[in-house]
Design an enzyme around this catalytic site. Structure first.
Site: not given
Lengths: 321, 321
Positions: B151, B186-187, B209, B275
């Site tokens: 999501c 870059r999770s 990252d 975000f």
């Protein structure tokens, strides 16, 4: 099993013999359905020395047992996922193995789940871990398809059985009753599942990582027959020493060349097992430990082949025998 | 959609309206099969402030739409897994949500996979991520069951559509053609899948990252229609600045209060979206950005409800309509 003297080192190569013999016999009996032998495909996408060494052993062991071993070297990691997906779909391939670390971060956990569950000889699929934690032995409700266990935790258990830490007079599933174990490593790959396995078999386990120490013990929950985990406090040498005071088994898996477990913390006559590719005990361990296993890799390879045979069996059953 | 001035801040609450209206309509039309409204169960097992805030919004939004929202607080994390497993098995429950971080380490990735794929409104199951990376839209070969998207990455895409970064004159699946995007994070949860989504839609994406910067671009592989990833080099401010020179969109998700994206790196007229639950841009961003979205949480909640409705539909179809 040959006798070993107190303070003696027991090599994984001796321990693995029995298991490799079993694998050999099962492969012989399978010759009608796998005339060329099963095919194990291994992916190497790093230049990690330990991984290369492990790849070489696996290859040699496979060769000696009539297993076809194909090492696929991947130069550009970006193509690893597609290569695994092709192997997943290739009916010729019986088992798939990836040498980690690949990316060396959480992306490795993604890659683990890309390997098809039905060919995952390392037992790293989420379903296998979840079954381990909950002591679930089968993949289906009919109890027709046996689940497999992640191969390094399984190797440690098999080593502990070999070393008679598991008491066969006790009922299966409770053969570590009364035993205290320390596990220095709480990775999702080995340390945490291993602590859970040992707790599910009746042991009290002190699970140690750089942040804290936890106690895993047999759970009371009837529904899931699952171990219980309790935080004992932040990590400190003092707390570790306290946990080690009456520990029957000390298991290390610290991925660092400089880390050495303090010999003075080891109870006289304890069993010491190291699954790190670095030597986590220095030689003085032999003055304390009754039995010392400096590395587990060769037993892990045997477990991996054992898992492959079980997966082949499961796939045959799913295909309708 | 109301007009916005250059340099203006666009709030997630405005963007989410349209999506919540759609969700509302679908819930109305579902009243015969869900007379009491769908049931969303959320697990909170930490005392993270951002998670609590997110939990409150979700609750309020659900209430306003006729969705039953049950927040289950778990005091002892050791019981979270069992609580999720019960919700998995409970036919009354339509959607399951876990507020992360729980353990704050790799164990969280284990927990993500414990949530039943069929109730996983966050879209964190491995299958959903794998489908995202490979641009696969359906869960079955008959193309009957639509896959869902994680999501938060989905929310960012929807925000970019709202802000007209997606050009609807271009064919679907290539509406970011020619666009350059920078994603700072870059999770495995958001940053990497988001970079892949944008690349799969035609953009060139610089994925940043602390270790390095990678370029994600549209893949050439016909088989998987998958983006390609290239290492550009170790992270440095210089390399980041270079990547930002002609970046149309800058998206940040650094989980740190002190991190601020350098305003001087932003191209005049770029679109900036954050975000992270921390403000990764300082107020000077408004002197450069054409459009600035300071947070995405409310759109994420809308996506989560959208996912839930799709999962309900899939479960109905699987049950044979």
């Amino acid at each position: 099993m040959s006798e070993v003297k107190p303070g003696n080192t027991v090599l994984a190569s001796s321990i693995s013999k029995k298991f490799l013999k079993e694998v050999d016999e099962r492969i012989q009996s399978m010759v009608s359905i796998k005339p060329n032998g099963p095919l194990l495909v291994a992916f190497l996408a790093n230049d990690d020395h330990a991984a290369e060494m492990y790849a070489t052993w696996t290859g040699r062991t496979c060769e000696s047992l009539g297993v076809r071993y194909e090492l696929r070297k991947i130069d550009d990691k970006d193509f690893l996922e597609e290569a695994i997906l092709s192997a997943n779909e290739d009916d010729e391939v019986d088992g798939i193995l990836v040498y980690y670390p690949v990316f060396g971060n959480a992306q490795d956990q993604y890659v683990q789940q890309v390997v098809s569950r039905e060919k995952d000889v390392e037992g790293m699929n989420h379903v296998y871990y979840q079954n381990l934690y909950h002591n679930i032995r089968y993949l289906d409700n009919n109890q027709d398809l046996k689940s497999i266990l992640p191969c390094t935790p399984l190797a440690v258990v098999k080593i502990m059985e070999y070393l008679k830490v598991y008491n066969t007079l006790l009922p299966e599933g409770n053969r570590l009753y009364g035993k205290k174990c320390v596990v220095v490593n709480r990775s999702e790959i080995v340390g945490r599942p291993l602590a859970a396995l040992l707790a599910n078999d009746g042991a009290t386990v002190y699970s140690v990582d750089i942040n804290n120490i936890q106690k895993f013990s047999r759970g009371e929950s009837l529904k899931f027959a699952k171990h219980h985990v309790e935080d004992l406090g932040d990590y400190s040498e003092e707390l570790l020493q306290e946990c080690c005071q009456d520990a029957d088994v000390i298991i290390t898996g610290v991925p660092s060349e400089s880390y050495k477990f303090p010999t003075s913390f080891i109870k006289d006559g304890a069993v010491c097992i190291n699954f790190s590719s670095h030597k986590n005990f220095d030689d003085s361990v032999k003055t304390k430990a009754a039995l010392y296993v400096p590395s587990t890799g060769k037993v892990t390879v045997a477990m991996l082949l054992r898992n492959m045979l079980r997966l082949i069996e499961n796939r045959r059953k799913m295909a309708g025998n």
